[in-house]
Design a protein around this motif. Structure first.
Motif, short mmCIF file in Angstrom:
data_model
loop_
_atom_site.label_atom_id
_atom_site.label_comp_id
_atom_site.label_asym_id
_atom_site.label_seq_id
_atom_site.Cartn_x
_atom_site.Cartn_y
_atom_site.Cartn_z
N UNK A 135 0.64 -1.13 0.16
CA UNK A 135 0.10 -0.10 -0.09
C UNK A 135 0.80 1.20 -0.03
N UNK A 136 2.23 1.17 -0.61
CA UNK A 136 3.00 2.39 -0.55
C UNK A 136 2.41 3.35 -1.17
N UNK A 137 1.55 3.12 -2.22
CA UNK A 137 0.97 4.18 -3.35
C UNK A 137 0.32 5.31 -2.46
N UNK A 138 -0.24 5.04 -1.28
CA UNK A 138 -1.06 5.94 -0.49
C UNK A 138 -0.37 6.95 0.07
N UNK A 156 -3.09 2.90 -5.78
CA UNK A 156 -3.12 1.50 -6.31
C UNK A 156 -2.70 0.66 -5.18
N UNK A 157 -3.11 -0.24 -4.46
CA UNK A 157 -3.19 -1.24 -3.52
C UNK A 157 -2.86 -2.69 -4.36
N UNK A 378 1.00 -5.42 5.83
CA UNK A 378 0.58 -4.17 4.94
C UNK A 378 1.88 -3.21 4.98
N UNK A 379 2.65 -3.12 3.93
CA UNK A 379 3.67 -2.11 3.85
C UNK A 379 3.18 -0.77 3.34
N UNK A 380 3.17 -0.03 4.18
CA UNK A 380 2.73 1.43 4.01
C UNK A 380 3.65 2.46 3.15
N UNK A 381 4.77 2.24 3.54
CA UNK A 381 5.85 3.30 3.08
C UNK A 381 7.45 2.95 3.24
N UNK A 382 8.30 3.20 2.17
CA UNK A 382 9.59 3.10 2.42
C UNK A 382 10.17 4.18 2.99
N UNK A 383 9.68 5.49 3.58
CA UNK A 383 10.24 6.21 4.29
C UNK A 383 9.62 6.55 5.82
#
Length: 559
Positions: A135-138, A156-157, A378-383
């Motif tokens: 879910x990183x596109x969020x 996009x998930x 659920x992977x939300x963000x790389x940052x």
């Protein structure tokens, strides 16, 4: 002394409640209670044929209770398994000359043998389903130059990985168990599966061994062996070796672990692994009723790290737990925090937030349903974005509270009501019989109660004015519920002796003249009485001991 009596057993006969004695009652206390009830219910004291018949039934029931409780061996069995335990298969082979402790051990051995026979006829499935969500596109949006691309700005998930594993244990004998397990994994469209068969044998009371065969389309055949051995009561060791066959050749591996009880709640572990990923790990685990603490250090290639975690266990009905951990190594640093809670009889729901460098922010939802586990990482963000941390923390909490109020609680409440309705329907005939017995007992008590009241009035002693037993509705939020109580003034007055009424710490359902007016629901006893010309009142729980009169029960004249 613990008792295994359940609701059904109470519906039948609770001998302690019938005699109004505590479960630790001495032989003298049992004999005194028995003699008093015999004087009350003796058939020869009644001339009316119907009363004589009813007195004979109650007299026989009291005699049956006394005969069981006065014999130490039979009482030991009754205390563990109730009345039905006296008729269980295998009881006839138990020598009556043994002590109660020996009787308990022998009886429990017979029960275990029956359970083992049942266990051999069934399997024990365990499984895990993990669905990874990207879910990183969020939070990691594209630059403005790309906004004209298709998609309309909707994040996009996608599901980018999935893992399914299942195992079945099949007891072959009391010492041998076969385990069949398999797994399927896929990641970004690529994946494979494995299947393993293991045979485990208990070699002695101190250890067991296991041989494993496996095959898969990613790693090739596997041959392994594992042993466990208790070296001392506080020290054990496990060793595992394996050969992994692949197109690159044979890859051997070996793992051994030493573990020792440092104290009652603390374990120390030392593990060494040699093979593709060699490492040495040491850890300390302390587990108590209210907390769980782990500290671990590992030196290895490629994983070297230090980890510390703490879990606090709330002593509530839902078994709520909160957890926090810190893990740091060559891969970076990760902080995790989360909570889990029991949402039904067999289900536990948990959520964990992971914040790390360079991993970013992730949320993992976990549902344990009996022996099945469902994971949703659920992977939300790389940052390290504060917004991602905030929504990963608050979002699951708000979602859980909404689901709890709208779905879980109504479902659990409906399930309890349905179970209660089924229990009440199944026990309806039994309750009708108990009600008839209670009414018969009250008729038999009338003469005795008249004499007791005359004696108490002459000394300004204890007079039971009104007494009710059952379900009381005192909460305004439960006004729609109907109170279910019965009048027990006569039975309680009959138990008054020397201006005192003493009820032991057991359910009142089995007392002479009582019956259960609301099966499966919480019950109380409310008593309005007079002592020395002063009004008193008390409300007591069903299994709470009660002793009256007491100064604290006094009703002030001004109220």
């Amino acid at each position: 002394m613990a008792s295994a009596l359940d609701d059904d057993e109470i519906l039948n006969d609770d001998y302690y409640s019938l005699l109004n004695v505590r479960r630790e009652a001495t032989q003298d206390e049992l004999k005194a209670a028995y003699r008093r009830l015999c004087m009350l219910y003796h058939p020869d004291k009644h001339r009316d044929p119907e009363l004589k018949r009813q007195a004979e039934q109650l007299f026989n029931l009291v005699h049956e209770a006394y005969e069981v409780l006065r014999e130490p061996q039979a009482r030991a069995i009754y205390d563990i398994y109730g009345k039905r335990g006296l008729d269980v298969e295998g009881w006839e082979v138990v020598e009556r000359k043994r002590t109660p402790a020996e009787i308990r051990e022998e009886y429990e051995r017979l029960q275990k043998e029956r359970e083992e026979r049942r266990l051999q006829q069934r399997t024990n499935p365990k499984g895990t389903i993990s669905v990874g969500i990207d879910a990183t596109d969020i939070f990691d949006q594209y630059e403005e130059d790309y906004e004209e691309m298709g998609g309309g700005g909707v994040p996009h998930i996608e599901i980018n990985k999935m893992h399914i594993s299942q195992s079945i244990e099949a007891p072959l004998t009391t010492k041998d168990t076969a385990v069949l397990s398999g797994s399927l994994s896929t990641h970004n469209g690529n994946g494979g599966g494995t299947i393993n068969v293991a045979l485990r044998r208990v070699t002695s009371a101190k250890g067991w061994g296991e041989v494993e065969l496996g095959a898969g389309d990613t790693h090739g055949p596997l041959l392994g062996m594992k042993i466990f051995r208790n070296l001392t009561p506080r020290f054990f060791v496990t060793a595992q070796c394996g050969l992994q066959f692949s197109s690159r050749g044979v890859r051997p591996g070996f793992t051994t672990m030493l573990a020792r009880h440092l104290d009652k709640n603390t374990m120390g572990y030392l593990q060494w692994r040699w093979g593709v990923q060699s490492s040495m790990n040491t850890s300390i685990v302390r587990d108590t009723k209210s907390s769980h603490f782990t500290f671990a250090m590992q030196l290895g290639i490629p994983h070297t790290f230090m980890m510390m975690s703490y879990q606090y266990k709330f002593q509530d009905e839902d078994q709520t737990k909160i957890r926090g951990s810190l893990k740091s190594g060559f891969f970076g640093t990760v902080i995790e925090y989360g909570a889990e809670r029991k949402i039904s009889r067999h289900s536990v729901l948990g959520a964990t937030v992971s914040v790390g460098v360079p991993q970013g922010v992730s949320l993992k939802i976990k549902l344990n349903r009996a022996s099945q586990t469902y994971l949703f990482p659920i992977h939300l963000t790389d940052q390290l974005l504060p917004s991602a941390v905030f929504y990963a923390t608050v979002g699951p909490l708000v979602f859980y509270l909404a689901i709890q109020q709208l779905i879980i609680r109504p479902y659990v409440r409906a399930q309890k009501e349905q179970d209660l309705e089924i229990k009440q329907e199944s026990s309806a005939s039994n309750i009708a019989q108990k009600k008839q017995e209670a009414e018969s007992a009250v008729l038999l008590m009338q003469e005795s109660v008249r004499r007791i009241i005359e004696t108490e009035e002459s000394r300004m002693g204890l007079i039971i004015l009104n007494a009710w037993y059952g379900k009381f509705v005192t909460d305004n939020s439960r006004k729609h519920e109907r109170a279910k109580v019965i009048d027990v003034s006569v039975p309680l007055q009959c138990l008054v002796k020397d201006s005192k009424l003493i009820l032991t710490e057991t359910t009142k359902t089995g007392l002479p003249g009582f019956y259960d007016p609301c099966v499966g629901e919480e019950k109380s006893l409310k008593v309005l009485y007079q002592f020395r010309g002063v009004m008193h009142q008390v409300l007591s729980g069903d299994t709470e001991p009660l002793r009256i009169p007491k100064q604290s029960h006094r009703i002030d004249a001004d109220t």
